[in-house]
Design a protein around this motif. Structure first.
Motif, PDB file in Angstrom:
ATOM      1  N   THR A  43       0.834  -1.187   0.000  1.00 25.15           N
ATOM      2  CA  THR A  43       0.000   0.000   0.000  1.00 25.15           C
ATOM      3  C   THR A  43       0.875   1.246   0.000  1.00 25.15           C
ATOM      4  O   THR A  43       1.849   1.328   0.759  1.00 25.15           O
ATOM      5  CB  THR A  43      -0.924   0.027   1.230  1.00 25.15           C
ATOM      6  N   TYR A  44       0.521   2.202  -0.859  1.00 21.19           N
ATOM      7  CA  TYR A  44       1.194   3.501  -0.864  1.00 21.19           C
ATOM      8  C   TYR A  44       0.178   4.562  -0.465  1.00 21.19           C
ATOM      9  O   TYR A  44      -0.930   4.617  -1.004  1.00 21.19           O
ATOM     10  CB  TYR A  44       1.749   3.838  -2.239  1.00 21.19           C
ATOM     11  N   GLU A  45       0.553   5.393   0.507  1.00 16.69           N
ATOM     12  CA  GLU A  45      -0.332   6.458   0.971  1.00 16.69           C
ATOM     13  C   GLU A  45       0.459   7.740   1.125  1.00 16.69           C
ATOM     14  O   GLU A  45       1.597   7.740   1.593  1.00 16.69           O
ATOM     15  CB  GLU A  45      -0.967   6.071   2.309  1.00 16.69           C
ATOM     16  N   SER A  46      -0.136   8.858   0.702  1.00 12.25           N
ATOM     17  CA  SER A  46       0.529  10.153   0.785  1.00 12.25           C
ATOM     18  C   SER A  46      -0.389  11.159   1.465  1.00 12.25           C
ATOM     19  O   SER A  46      -1.589  11.222   1.175  1.00 12.25           O
ATOM     20  CB  SER A  46       0.886  10.649  -0.621  1.00 12.25           C
ATOM     21  N   ASP A  67       4.941  10.415   3.098  1.00 14.82           N
ATOM     22  CA  ASP A  67       4.680   9.246   2.264  1.00 14.82           C
ATOM     23  C   ASP A  67       4.825   7.991   3.105  1.00 14.82           C
ATOM     24  O   ASP A  67       5.791   7.851   3.858  1.00 14.82           O
ATOM     25  CB  ASP A  67       5.667   9.188   1.093  1.00 14.82           C
ATOM     26  N   GLN A  68       3.855   7.086   2.971  1.00 13.67           N
ATOM     27  CA  GLN A  68       3.906   5.816   3.687  1.00 13.67           C
ATOM     28  C   GLN A  68       3.928   4.662   2.695  1.00 13.67           C
ATOM     29  O   GLN A  68       3.126   4.610   1.763  1.00 13.67           O
ATOM     30  CB  GLN A  68       2.698   5.654   4.612  1.00 13.67           C
ATOM     31  N   ASN A  69       4.877   3.744   2.890  1.00 13.59           N
ATOM     32  CA  ASN A  69       4.920   2.488   2.161  1.00 13.59           C
ATOM     33  C   ASN A  69       4.630   1.373   3.153  1.00 13.59           C
ATOM     34  O   ASN A  69       5.348   1.216   4.154  1.00 13.59           O
ATOM     35  CB  ASN A  69       6.290   2.288   1.516  1.00 13.59           C
ATOM     36  N   SER A 275      -8.478   1.258  -3.208  1.00 15.32           N
ATOM     37  CA  SER A 275      -8.116   2.650  -2.956  1.00 15.32           C
ATOM     38  C   SER A 275      -9.077   3.218  -1.924  1.00 15.32           C
ATOM     39  O   SER A 275     -10.236   2.796  -1.818  1.00 15.32           O
ATOM     40  CB  SER A 275      -8.198   3.477  -4.247  1.00 15.32           C
ATOM     41  N   THR A 277      -9.795   7.107   0.587  1.00 15.63           N
ATOM     42  CA  THR A 277      -9.387   8.476   0.858  1.00 15.63           C
ATOM     43  C   THR A 277     -10.085   9.007   2.098  1.00 15.63           C
ATOM     44  O   THR A 277     -11.233   8.628   2.389  1.00 15.63           O
ATOM     45  CB  THR A 277      -9.688   9.384  -0.356  1.00 15.63           C
ATOM     46  N   TYR A 289      -4.887   6.488  -0.391  1.00 12.27           N
ATOM     47  CA  TYR A 289      -3.992   5.342  -0.510  1.00 12.27           C
ATOM     48  C   TYR A 289      -4.402   4.466  -1.687  1.00 12.27           C
ATOM     49  O   TYR A 289      -5.559   4.463  -2.123  1.00 12.27           O
ATOM     50  CB  TYR A 289      -3.959   4.519   0.781  1.00 12.27           C
ATOM     51  N   THR A 291      -3.631   0.341  -3.092  1.00 18.99           N
ATOM     52  CA  THR A 291      -3.098  -0.938  -2.619  1.00 18.99           C
ATOM     53  C   THR A 291      -3.295  -2.042  -3.646  1.00 18.99           C
ATOM     54  O   THR A 291      -4.235  -2.004  -4.453  1.00 18.99           O
ATOM     55  CB  THR A 291      -3.785  -1.337  -1.286  1.00 18.99           C
TER      56      THR A 291
END
Length: 300
Positions: A43-46, A67-69, A275, A277, A289, A291
């Motif tokens: 998952t990538y979240e900004s 940014d979160q990975n 996804s 939000t 995010y 995923t």
């Protein structure tokens, strides 16, 4: 197995990974006895905006953007036909794209977050002319690993928890379904490693959480749209006069919407996309995010 793999991967799509705590959101689908599945996801979240209390501001304080990975391992197992056990473990890497965190002095944090365990039980399944209604009771908890919980960049609140959830799910014979769940999370204490605020440990507020989901679960694909929310009991706002850098004790509320898709590739393997939000919040980041995951059937 192909259809069971489809419906038992669904819970991994509903995992909530906030900067507070990873949560397992259950549903009304259950493994058959002895069936097990494991899911690996990324998952990538900004976060480019932040809620200081209830005030939405552009840019995350100090970091400008976070940014979160997130790398996640999820597994479930059918203890009986109406009892399923679930385990989830995320590894999170959070990076700030601005100045160092004003509390803990870091621009990056990475570690295992919280290992979560949940057991869900269907005390009844009522049959109707066009479908069934399933009642669900779930009990579980989480254990927080040894990460730094204090700061805007922290990957969690550092507190273990005890969680309970109740819900109903209606499954139509055509494949369409809907569910609603409500839960309560009792949080423990977090270590005050940096000696901020008052007390040797932080008192992390308890929280109420809720989920509504509508979707379709067929033999060839799965799709859903969901809404979930959290509201804490007590706690401080970051922009309040009583706040002294003690982030684990803040009031963290949010509401989110999202979509999930899943399709089987073979009898024992499937892939998922999703996804979500944040649409409103309090003392938390506002972001979106994305995923993707791979689910493997290991049971019967």
């Amino acid at each position: 197995m192909k259809f069971r793999l489809l419906i038992t991967c669904i819970t991994v799509l509903t995992l909530v990974v906030q900067n507070t705590q990873a949560q397992i959101n259950p549903d009304g689908f259950f493994n058959k006895k002895g069936e097990a599945n494991i899911s690996l996801s990324y998952t990538y979240e900004s976060f480019e905006k932040f809620y200081l209390g209830l005030d939405e501001v552009d840019g995350v304080p100090a970091h400008s953007e976070i940014d979160q990975n997130i790398y996640n391992i999820y597994a479930n197992y059918g203890i009986t036909d109406n009892i399923t056990a679930i385990v989830n473990l995320p590894y999170i890497k959070a990076t700030g794209n601005g100045a160092a965190d004003p509390v803990n002095g870091s621009t990056e944090q990475s570690d295992l977050q919280d290992i979560s365990v949940l057991v869900k039980w269907a005390p009844f399944v009522s049959s109707h002319k066009h479908g069934t209604t399933t009642g669900v009771i779930a009990i579980g908890g989480s254990y927080a690993f040894d990460y730094e919980p204090n700061g805007i960049l922290s990957i969690g609140n550092g507190a273990s928890s005890f969680d309970t959830k109740l819900g109903l799910q209606y499954n139509n014979n055509s494949g369409f379904f809907g569910n609603a769940f409500v839960g309560y999370s009792i949080r423990g204490e977090a270590d005050n490693n940096l000696g901020l605020g008052t007390g040797a440990k932080f008192d992390v507020p308890n929280s109420v959480n809720a989920q509504i989901k509508l979707g379709y679960a067929g033999k060839s694909f799965y799709a859903d749209a969901w809404f979930d929310a959290q509201k804490t009991n007590g706690g401080l706002d970051i922009n309040s006069p009583d706040f002294a850098g003690n982030f684990p004790e803040t009031k963290v509320n949010y509401s989110r919407i999202g979509l999930n898709l899943y399709a089987p590739v073979t009898k024992n393997i499937g892939v998922s996309l999703g996804s979500g939000t944040v649409v409103s919040g309090r003392n938390t980041g506002k972001g979106t995010y994305y995923t993707g995951g791979l689910t493997i059937g290991l049971g019967k």
